[in-house]
Design a protein around this motif. Structure first.
Motif: not given
Length: 196
Positions: A4-9, A34-35, A95-104, A106-108
């Motif tokens: 989970d991304l955390s930021g401020v308002h 990933h990106t 801010c957008q983060v995309i992760w790649r998991s071990t089973d390939n 993607l989670i955004t």
């Protein structure tokens, strides 16, 4: 709720100063970043400022070149540092983060922060120096006035120097007044100004 991304308002920055728009996450085993991208929405149009992927860091908006950066060697920190802030930098930053998991797969995730650029920040009070060595006859009336510039509200305190470097508090008004001076009123007086 693993990633989970955390930021401020909202963040506020000062014109020509710098500010950090926070965006962080806790790195998780089995997921690699990933990106990472930052975009800004102003006047209902959205443009991408920054993108980090396998090929490196790319600043896509020329007006931000040389002014934005993201920490390099700190996993989980995707915060955007903006320097030499300009008034038109105000807007909604995502801010957008995309992760790649071990089973390939993607989670955004994304988090949006509003940036307000203000002209002038709160400034410390600066006292205008008073007269030194003021001589007034006994029985006369006089006053000492403390004047400071800076962000209001400003509060004042008057002190009188006492032996052994001590100070005696006299008044919390900007002006210190005497109706009829006595020789014992001779001494060194000083003023303190305070704001938030």
């Amino acid at each position: 709720a693993l990633l989970d991304l955390s930021g401020v308002h909202q963040v506020t920055g000062t014109w020509m100063g710098s500010t950090t728009v926070p965006c962080t996450y806790v790195p998780s085993e089995g997921f690699t970043q990933h990106t990472l991208s930052w975009s800004v929405e102003r006047d209902s149009s959205t443009s991408t400022i920054f993108r980090r992927d396998d090929s490196g860091d790319h600043i896509l908006l020329s007006k931000f070149r040389g002014r934005v950066s993201i920490p390099k060697q700190s996993p989980g920190n995707a915060s955007l540092l903006i320097e030499k802030l300009e008034m038109p930098d105000s807007g909604h930053y995502t801010c957008q983060v995309i992760w790649r998991s071990t089973d390939n797969s993607l989670i955004t995730r994304e988090v949006t922060t509003t940036l307000k650029v203000v002209k002038v920040a709160a400034t410390k009070p600066i006292i205008r120096a008073g007269q030194l060595g003021l001589t007034v006859p006994a029985g006369a009336s006089t006053s000492l006035t403390c004047e400071a510039s800076g962000s209001p509200p400003i509060s004042y305190r008057w002190f009188r120097s006492a032996p052994a470097g001590k100070a005696v508090f006299l008044s919390s008004e900007a002006e210190l007044a005497w109706h009829s001076l006595r020789p014992s009123d001779s001494g060194t007086y000083f003023c303190e100004a305070e704001n938030r």
